[in-house]
Each structure stands twice: as structure tokens, then as C-alpha cells.
Design a protein around this motif. Sequence first.
Motif, PDB file in Angstrom:
ATOM      1  N   ALA A   1       0.762  -1.219  -0.081  1.00 53.50           N
ATOM      2  CA  ALA A   1       0.043  -0.017  -0.103  1.00 53.50           C
ATOM      3  C   ALA A   1       0.753   1.373  -0.055  1.00 53.50           C
ATOM      4  O   ALA A   1       0.603   2.273  -0.814  1.00 53.50           O
ATOM      5  CB  ALA A   1      -0.937  -0.129   1.125  1.00 53.50           C
ATOM      6  N   LYS A   2       2.054   1.412   0.697  1.00 52.55           N
ATOM      7  CA  LYS A   2       2.854   2.217   0.904  1.00 52.55           C
ATOM      8  C   LYS A   2       3.825   2.792  -0.493  1.00 52.55           C
ATOM      9  O   LYS A   2       3.583   3.798  -0.848  1.00 52.55           O
ATOM     10  CB  LYS A   2       3.745   2.218   1.916  1.00 52.55           C
ATOM     11  CG  LYS A   2       4.662   3.305   2.146  1.00 52.55           C
ATOM     12  CD  LYS A   2       5.799   3.120   3.268  1.00 52.55           C
ATOM     13  CE  LYS A   2       7.026   4.052   3.256  1.00 52.55           C
ATOM     14  NZ  LYS A   2       8.126   3.640   4.069  1.00 52.55           N
ATOM     15  N   LEU A   3       3.906   1.564  -1.027  1.00 55.97           N
ATOM     16  CA  LEU A   3       4.792   1.642  -2.386  1.00 55.97           C
ATOM     17  C   LEU A   3       3.727   2.263  -3.624  1.00 55.97           C
ATOM     18  O   LEU A   3       4.184   2.857  -4.241  1.00 55.97           O
ATOM     19  CB  LEU A   3       5.237   0.270  -2.919  1.00 55.97           C
ATOM     20  CG  LEU A   3       6.629  -0.098  -1.953  1.00 55.97           C
ATOM     21  CD1 LEU A   3       6.880  -1.484  -2.286  1.00 55.97           C
ATOM     22  CD2 LEU A   3       7.664   0.936  -2.148  1.00 55.97           C
ATOM     23  N   LEU A   4       2.576   1.789  -3.495  1.00 57.90           N
ATOM     24  CA  LEU A   4       1.490   1.972  -4.446  1.00 57.90           C
ATOM     25  C   LEU A   4       1.169   3.512  -4.269  1.00 57.90           C
ATOM     26  O   LEU A   4       0.995   4.580  -5.145  1.00 57.90           O
ATOM     27  CB  LEU A   4       0.204   1.295  -4.513  1.00 57.90           C
ATOM     28  CG  LEU A   4       0.379  -0.233  -4.988  1.00 57.90           C
ATOM     29  CD1 LEU A   4      -0.633  -0.888  -4.644  1.00 57.90           C
ATOM     30  CD2 LEU A   4       0.857   0.113  -6.493  1.00 57.90           C
ATOM     31  N   ASP A   5       1.133   3.960  -2.879  1.00 59.09           N
ATOM     32  CA  ASP A   5       0.821   5.308  -2.579  1.00 59.09           C
ATOM     33  C   ASP A   5       1.988   6.184  -3.105  1.00 59.09           C
ATOM     34  O   ASP A   5       1.631   7.484  -3.619  1.00 59.09           O
ATOM     35  CB  ASP A   5       0.838   5.649  -1.068  1.00 59.09           C
ATOM     36  CG  ASP A   5      -0.513   5.371  -0.645  1.00 59.09           C
ATOM     37  OD1 ASP A   5      -1.755   5.504  -1.484  1.00 59.09           O
ATOM     38  OD2 ASP A   5      -0.873   5.055   0.454  1.00 59.09           O
ATOM     39  N   GLU A   6       3.179   5.836  -2.921  1.00 53.58           N
ATOM     40  CA  GLU A   6       4.366   6.703  -3.416  1.00 53.58           C
ATOM     41  C   GLU A   6       4.301   6.774  -4.916  1.00 53.58           C
ATOM     42  O   GLU A   6       4.827   7.838  -5.537  1.00 53.58           O
ATOM     43  CB  GLU A   6       5.716   5.786  -2.962  1.00 53.58           C
ATOM     44  CG  GLU A   6       6.973   6.464  -3.363  1.00 53.58           C
ATOM     45  CD  GLU A   6       8.187   5.698  -2.833  1.00 53.58           C
ATOM     46  OE1 GLU A   6       9.323   5.780  -3.722  1.00 53.58           O
ATOM     47  OE2 GLU A   6       8.214   5.165  -1.751  1.00 53.58           O
ATOM     48  N   ALA A   7       3.972   5.421  -5.743  1.00 53.64           N
ATOM     49  CA  ALA A   7       3.892   5.521  -7.176  1.00 53.64           C
ATOM     50  C   ALA A   7       2.830   6.704  -7.565  1.00 53.64           C
ATOM     51  O   ALA A   7       2.757   7.266  -8.657  1.00 53.64           O
ATOM     52  CB  ALA A   7       3.723   4.207  -7.724  1.00 53.64           C
TER      53      ALA A   7
ATOM     54  N   PRO B   1      -7.313  -0.521   1.340  1.00 55.63           N
ATOM     55  CA  PRO B   1      -8.042   0.234   2.751  1.00 55.63           C
ATOM     56  C   PRO B   1      -6.910   0.817   3.401  1.00 55.63           C
ATOM     57  O   PRO B   1      -6.947   1.978   4.030  1.00 55.63           O
ATOM     58  CB  PRO B   1      -8.888  -0.940   3.576  1.00 55.63           C
ATOM     59  CG  PRO B   1      -9.159  -1.838   2.625  1.00 55.63           C
ATOM     60  CD  PRO B   1      -7.884  -1.996   1.486  1.00 55.63           C
ATOM     61  N   LEU B   2      -5.574   0.331   3.191  1.00 56.88           N
ATOM     62  CA  LEU B   2      -4.583   0.992   3.745  1.00 56.88           C
ATOM     63  C   LEU B   2      -3.785   2.131   2.771  1.00 56.88           C
ATOM     64  O   LEU B   2      -2.833   2.804   3.351  1.00 56.88           O
ATOM     65  CB  LEU B   2      -3.333  -0.172   3.853  1.00 56.88           C
ATOM     66  CG  LEU B   2      -3.823  -1.159   4.808  1.00 56.88           C
ATOM     67  CD1 LEU B   2      -2.831  -2.628   4.821  1.00 56.88           C
ATOM     68  CD2 LEU B   2      -4.150  -0.696   6.248  1.00 56.88           C
ATOM     69  N   MET B   3      -4.115   2.155   1.469  1.00 58.57           N
ATOM     70  CA  MET B   3      -3.722   3.306   0.824  1.00 58.57           C
ATOM     71  C   MET B   3      -4.342   4.717   0.992  1.00 58.57           C
ATOM     72  O   MET B   3      -5.424   4.707   1.132  1.00 58.57           O
ATOM     73  CB  MET B   3      -3.897   2.869  -0.848  1.00 58.57           C
ATOM     74  CG  MET B   3      -3.314   1.729  -1.184  1.00 58.57           C
ATOM     75  SD  MET B   3      -3.818   1.187  -2.892  1.00 58.57           S
ATOM     76  CE  MET B   3      -3.104   2.467  -3.730  1.00 58.57           C
ATOM     77  N   ALA B   4      -3.437   5.682   1.413  1.00 64.35           N
ATOM     78  CA  ALA B   4      -3.932   6.820   1.538  1.00 64.35           C
ATOM     79  C   ALA B   4      -4.399   7.655   0.347  1.00 64.35           C
ATOM     80  O   ALA B   4      -5.441   8.516   0.463  1.00 64.35           O
ATOM     81  CB  ALA B   4      -2.697   8.032   2.167  1.00 64.35           C
ATOM     82  N   SER B   5      -3.804   7.339  -0.705  1.00 61.64           N
ATOM     83  CA  SER B   5      -4.187   8.094  -2.133  1.00 61.64           C
ATOM     84  C   SER B   5      -5.480   7.479  -2.521  1.00 61.64           C
ATOM     85  O   SER B   5      -6.299   8.184  -3.521  1.00 61.64           O
ATOM     86  CB  SER B   5      -3.091   7.594  -3.124  1.00 61.64           C
ATOM     87  OG  SER B   5      -3.221   6.169  -3.195  1.00 61.64           O
ATOM     88  N   ARG B   6      -6.136   6.416  -2.047  1.00 67.66           N
ATOM     89  CA  ARG B   6      -7.402   5.672  -2.196  1.00 67.66           C
ATOM     90  C   ARG B   6      -8.406   6.244  -1.262  1.00 67.66           C
ATOM     91  O   ARG B   6      -9.713   5.741  -1.275  1.00 67.66           O
ATOM     92  CB  ARG B   6      -7.338   4.363  -2.511  1.00 67.66           C
ATOM     93  CG  ARG B   6      -6.521   3.794  -3.662  1.00 67.66           C
ATOM     94  CD  ARG B   6      -6.831   4.328  -5.021  1.00 67.66           C
ATOM     95  NE  ARG B   6      -8.053   3.740  -5.367  1.00 67.66           N
ATOM     96  CZ  ARG B   6      -8.853   3.648  -6.424  1.00 67.66           C
ATOM     97  NH1 ARG B   6      -8.472   4.795  -7.095  1.00 67.66           N
ATOM     98  NH2 ARG B   6     -10.129   3.268  -6.492  1.00 67.66           N
ATOM     99  N   ALA B   7      -7.953   6.706  -0.184  1.00 67.80           N
ATOM    100  CA  ALA B   7      -8.854   7.062   1.046  1.00 67.80           C
ATOM    101  C   ALA B   7     -10.159   7.738   0.773  1.00 67.80           C
ATOM    102  O   ALA B   7     -11.259   7.379   1.116  1.00 67.80           O
ATOM    103  CB  ALA B   7      -8.186   7.713   2.042  1.00 67.80           C
ATOM    104  N   SER B   8     -10.220   9.007   0.089  1.00 71.39           N
ATOM    105  CA  SER B   8     -11.271   9.623  -0.362  1.00 71.39           C
ATOM    106  C   SER B   8     -12.193   8.705  -1.322  1.00 71.39           C
ATOM    107  O   SER B   8     -13.419   8.923  -1.023  1.00 71.39           O
ATOM    108  CB  SER B   8     -10.764  10.814  -0.851  1.00 71.39           C
ATOM    109  OG  SER B   8     -10.278  10.497  -2.141  1.00 71.39           O
ATOM    110  N   ARG B   9     -11.580   8.064  -2.099  1.00 73.93           N
ATOM    111  CA  ARG B   9     -12.548   7.173  -3.017  1.00 73.93           C
ATOM    112  C   ARG B   9     -13.370   6.335  -2.281  1.00 73.93           C
ATOM    113  O   ARG B   9     -14.564   5.879  -2.512  1.00 73.93           O
ATOM    114  CB  ARG B   9     -11.793   6.770  -4.200  1.00 73.93           C
ATOM    115  CG  ARG B   9     -11.161   7.665  -4.763  1.00 73.93           C
ATOM    116  CD  ARG B   9     -11.390   7.505  -6.356  1.00 73.93           C
ATOM    117  NE  ARG B   9     -10.721   8.481  -7.109  1.00 73.93           N
ATOM    118  CZ  ARG B   9     -10.477   8.316  -8.333  1.00 73.93           C
ATOM    119  NH1 ARG B   9     -10.531   7.343  -9.183  1.00 73.93           N
ATOM    120  NH2 ARG B   9      -9.978   9.611  -8.781  1.00 73.93           N
ATOM    121  N   LEU B  10     -12.613   5.597  -1.344  1.00 75.53           N
ATOM    122  CA  LEU B  10     -13.353   4.481  -0.373  1.00 75.53           C
ATOM    123  C   LEU B  10     -14.460   4.948   0.380  1.00 75.53           C
ATOM    124  O   LEU B  10     -15.340   4.342   0.432  1.00 75.53           O
ATOM    125  CB  LEU B  10     -12.175   3.814   0.448  1.00 75.53           C
ATOM    126  CG  LEU B  10     -11.062   3.019  -0.452  1.00 75.53           C
ATOM    127  CD1 LEU B  10     -10.085   2.586   0.640  1.00 75.53           C
ATOM    128  CD2 LEU B  10     -11.925   1.921  -1.145  1.00 75.53           C
TER     129      LEU B  10
END
Length: 187
Positions: free
Chosen positions: A139-145, A174-183
Motif C-alpha cells: 500500500a505504501k509503495l503504491l501510494d508513493e507511485a 483500505p491501507l492506501m492514503a491515495s485511495r482513502a477519499s474514493r473508499l
Amino acid sequence: MSAPPILDEQQDAKPVMGLKARDYLRAIAPCIVLFWLAMALIGPWIAPYDSSAIQNADIFEGMSWKFLLGTDYFGRDLLSRILAGARYTVGIALIATLLSAGTCVLSAADSSTAKTINLPEQALNFNMGTIVGSFATVAKLLDEAATVPGTKGLMLTFDDFVEGIETFGKHIQPLMASRASRLKSAA
């Protein structure tokens, strides 16, 4: 996410003439193309018979020294017909490839992927990277990307698509900060 794939024995075989087993197709494919290109160019001079002339009264004659590949339903030599057909097939394939590539580049909008994909300043990467780690690490690596300027999306692949999508949706997204608003909006 799963660990990187383990190569099977065939893929991990010792190199033969500097090629690994999985590279044979890359070595053979250009040879096949060159072979048919050569047949298209020199075929008319090496064909044993006229490709449209009926050579034999016996239809569907089998292979022989007279007719190396036999004859068709009219008694025409098959080798001569294949060599003649190679000219048309290779020519049409070349024209279709050039037209499709040219049409794609010429008709593409200035901001489209087709126009910008080959520009030197383009940061597009078609390589297949592998992300391995715990759900939190992935999740952290995908957020970084996602923070890389110009990133509009990532293509994800899984060994087992259904299982991989379910794991991604339940444990990683659910652990991705970049997807939090969409979730939150989906809930």
C-alpha cells in the motif's frame, strides 16, 4: 501480494548458443519473418512451375520428387502456389502495418498517448515491475507511485486474477492514503 514467480526448469535451463530457453522465440521469430521475406522476393525465380497452371491430371497428388508438396484440387503445384502467395501476403502485411502505424500517429490528438508515447521527454514505462511485501508495504509503495507527477493510473496484474483483486480490495486498498477519499465516497 505474492512473491516473485519462480522460474520452471525449462525457463531456467542452461544457455544454448548464448540464448536461454525463454529467448528462443525472440531468436526464431525474426528468422521466420526473414525467411518469408526472402521467399516473397525470390519465390518467382525458384518456383518449379507456374503457380496457376495445371501441371498434372491427378488431383491431390501426394508429395513426390516431381511435386515436393503435392498438388491441389486442380492439379496445380502447391510449392509454386505457396511461393507466389508469399509475395501477396508479405506485401499486404507490410502495407497494412505501415498504414496502421501512420494512421495512428497522424490522427492522434496532440495530448493523446499515441502522440506522446515516443517523445523523449515522456516518462512512460512499459516494464513490468513487481511489488513484494506485506499489505502495508505494498500500500505504501503504491501510494508513493501515485505521487509521481503525471501518473494517471497503474496497471495491476495478478497470478490469479480473481483472488488477487479480492486480496487487493480487502487488504491493500483500505491501507492506501491515495485511495482513502474514493473508499469513503464508495461506502
